[in-house]
Design a protein around this motif. Structure first.
Motif, PDB file in Angstrom:
ATOM      1  N   SER A  59       0.819  -1.204   0.000  1.00  0.00           N
ATOM      2  CA  SER A  59       0.000   0.000   0.000  1.00  0.00           C
ATOM      3  C   SER A  59       0.853   1.254   0.000  1.00  0.00           C
ATOM      4  CB  SER A  59      -0.919  -0.003   1.226  1.00  0.00           C
ATOM      5  OG  SER A  59      -0.170  -0.042   2.420  1.00  0.00           O
ATOM      6  N   SER A  60       1.955   1.244   0.761  1.00  0.00           N
ATOM      7  CA  SER A  60       2.799   2.436   0.815  1.00  0.00           C
ATOM      8  C   SER A  60       3.551   2.630  -0.479  1.00  0.00           C
ATOM      9  CB  SER A  60       3.782   2.349   1.986  1.00  0.00           C
ATOM     10  OG  SER A  60       4.599   1.210   1.859  1.00  0.00           O
ATOM     11  N   SER A 105      13.868   4.691  16.625  1.00  0.00           N
ATOM     12  CA  SER A 105      13.019   4.135  17.673  1.00  0.00           C
ATOM     13  C   SER A 105      11.689   4.883  17.811  1.00  0.00           C
ATOM     14  CB  SER A 105      13.756   4.145  19.023  1.00  0.00           C
ATOM     15  OG  SER A 105      14.139   5.473  19.376  1.00  0.00           O
ATOM     16  N   LYS A 106      11.644   6.124  17.385  1.00  0.00           N
ATOM     17  CA  LYS A 106      10.401   6.891  17.476  1.00  0.00           C
ATOM     18  C   LYS A 106       9.396   6.356  16.464  1.00  0.00           C
ATOM     19  CE  LYS A 106       8.518  11.596  17.208  1.00  0.00           C
ATOM     20  NZ  LYS A 106       8.838  13.020  16.946  1.00  0.00           N
ATOM     21  N   THR A 112       8.234   8.368   7.866  1.00  0.00           N
ATOM     22  CA  THR A 112       8.029   9.787   7.545  1.00  0.00           C
ATOM     23  C   THR A 112       9.222  10.342   6.783  1.00  0.00           C
ATOM     24  OG1 THR A 112       6.618  10.140   9.488  1.00  0.00           O
ATOM     25  CG2 THR A 112       7.656  12.082   8.515  1.00  0.00           C
ATOM     26  N   ASN A 113      10.427  10.045   7.250  1.00  0.00           N
ATOM     27  CA  ASN A 113      11.633  10.524   6.585  1.00  0.00           C
ATOM     28  C   ASN A 113      11.774   9.913   5.191  1.00  0.00           C
ATOM     29  OD1 ASN A 113      12.184  11.990   8.869  1.00  0.00           O
ATOM     30  ND2 ASN A 113      13.750  10.605   9.642  1.00  0.00           N
ATOM     31  N   PHE A 114      11.440   8.630   5.102  1.00  0.00           N
ATOM     32  CA  PHE A 114      11.527   7.963   3.806  1.00  0.00           C
ATOM     33  C   PHE A 114      10.561   8.593   2.803  1.00  0.00           C
ATOM     34  CE2 PHE A 114       9.944   4.905   0.766  1.00  0.00           C
ATOM     35  CZ  PHE A 114      11.107   4.386   0.233  1.00  0.00           C
ATOM     36  N   ARG A 164      19.526   6.914   1.680  1.00  0.00           N
ATOM     37  CA  ARG A 164      19.625   8.278   2.202  1.00  0.00           C
ATOM     38  C   ARG A 164      18.916   8.399   3.551  1.00  0.00           C
ATOM     39  NH1 ARG A 164      21.739  11.470  -1.642  1.00  0.00           N
ATOM     40  NH2 ARG A 164      21.614  10.768  -3.814  1.00  0.00           N
ATOM     41  N   THR A 165      17.827   7.691   3.712  1.00  0.00           N
ATOM     42  CA  THR A 165      17.115   7.708   4.990  1.00  0.00           C
ATOM     43  C   THR A 165      17.961   7.074   6.088  1.00  0.00           C
ATOM     44  OG1 THR A 165      15.007   7.536   3.796  1.00  0.00           O
ATOM     45  CG2 THR A 165      14.985   7.055   6.156  1.00  0.00           C
ATOM     46  N   LEU A 166      18.569   5.945   5.795  1.00  0.00           N
ATOM     47  CA  LEU A 166      19.414   5.265   6.768  1.00  0.00           C
ATOM     48  C   LEU A 166      20.640   6.098   7.113  1.00  0.00           C
ATOM     49  CD1 LEU A 166      19.294   1.659   5.276  1.00  0.00           C
ATOM     50  CD2 LEU A 166      18.189   2.448   7.373  1.00  0.00           C
ATOM     51  N   GLN A 167      21.167   6.778   6.111  1.00  0.00           N
ATOM     52  CA  GLN A 167      22.366   7.581   6.324  1.00  0.00           C
ATOM     53  C   GLN A 167      22.136   8.689   7.335  1.00  0.00           C
ATOM     54  OE1 GLN A 167      23.824   9.803   2.892  1.00  0.00           O
ATOM     55  NE2 GLN A 167      25.897   9.102   3.356  1.00  0.00           N
TER      56      GLN A 167
END
Length: 257
Positions: A59-60, A105-106, A112-114, A164-167
């Protein structure tokens, strides 16, 4: 007898560790999947050991593209990747990120960042592959029958976005190494045990994430368990055989040529 049992156990652990290292080096760099081939040397791989990216749910991912966007009509067809391989690779890394804790953890922060980075980079993605037919990414009817992540170009884009999100959250080299090993270990287990993806069979009104997968759905796919089992020895021939069989398995699943 006890000594021999301990020695055999050490050999199995050594083989598993080497296989995990191979998976980590294969799956942890954002690459262009247009013409994916196995690197001939270790030095030819890009040394980003933790960056496999993507999203966890159909779905995402299906909602990743604005349905009001333009339709490209070209003669070039986008290359594809099997749905099971696309979803398992992307989902495994996200699972590792969410279990990592720390900056992720949040609740909801990672997704959201992705999503933010995916939205910001999508215009460049369309421009980069403007000579390819990307119309399926905008066709809401077709998205019901085909997971957009099977488009290798879009899969590669998601790969880069998650990197980029993980970075942003895993900055230190030692942590990146640990994360890459974690992803490799998870993928190694899924190769040995098999994994299935796709919509669940609905039974009643409540959704059950443990319900059987509806394998009749075009959005479903499977990695079969690796069979026969990998060799348990630690000789050079055993390690070479185990490594080659992992490569052959990944070729059969459509990850590489």
């Amino acid at each position: 007898i006890r000594f021999n049992m301990q020695r055999c156990q050490v050999r199995r652990i050594l083989l598993a560790a080497i296989c995990i290292q191979i998976l980590r080096s294969l799956f942890c760099a954002p690459v262009d999947f247009l013409e994916v081939k196995l690197p001939s040397t270790r030095g030819s791989r890009r040394h980003l050991l933790w960056s496999l990216c993507g999203i966890a749910t159909v779905s995402s991912s299906a909602g990743a593209v604005d349905s009001t966007g333009p339709t490209f009509r070209t003669l070039r067809k986008a290359p594809e990747i099997p749905v099971a391989t696309a979803v398992i690779l992307l989902r495994t890394t996200q699972e590792a990120a969410l279990d990592w804790g720390g900056p992720f953890s949040k609740p909801g922060l990672y997704q959201t960042n992705f999503n933010k980075k995916r939205t910001e980079g999508f215009a460049d993605f369309k421009q980069r592959y403007a000579t390819y037919d990307l119309s399926a990414l905008f066709n809401q009817i077709e998205l019901l029958e085909k997971d957009p992540r099977t488009n290798r170009l879009y899969f590669s884009f998601l790969n880069e976005v998650q990197f980029r999100t993980l970075q942003d959250g895993i900055k230190r080299r030692a942590e990146q190494e640990r994360f890459g090993f974690n992803v490799g270990m998870r993928l190694y287990r899924k190769i040995l045990q098999g994994d299935t993806v796709g919509p669940r069979i609905v039974q009643g009104d409540a959704y059950d994430p443990k319900a059987p997968v509806n394998m009749s759905s075009p959005l479903s796919g499977q990695w079969p368990p690796l069979s026969p089992a990998l060799p348990t020895g630690a000789l050079a021939t055993d390690l070479a055989e185990g490594s080659q069989r992992l490569m052959d398995y990944l070729r059969r699943q459509g990850y590489c040529k």
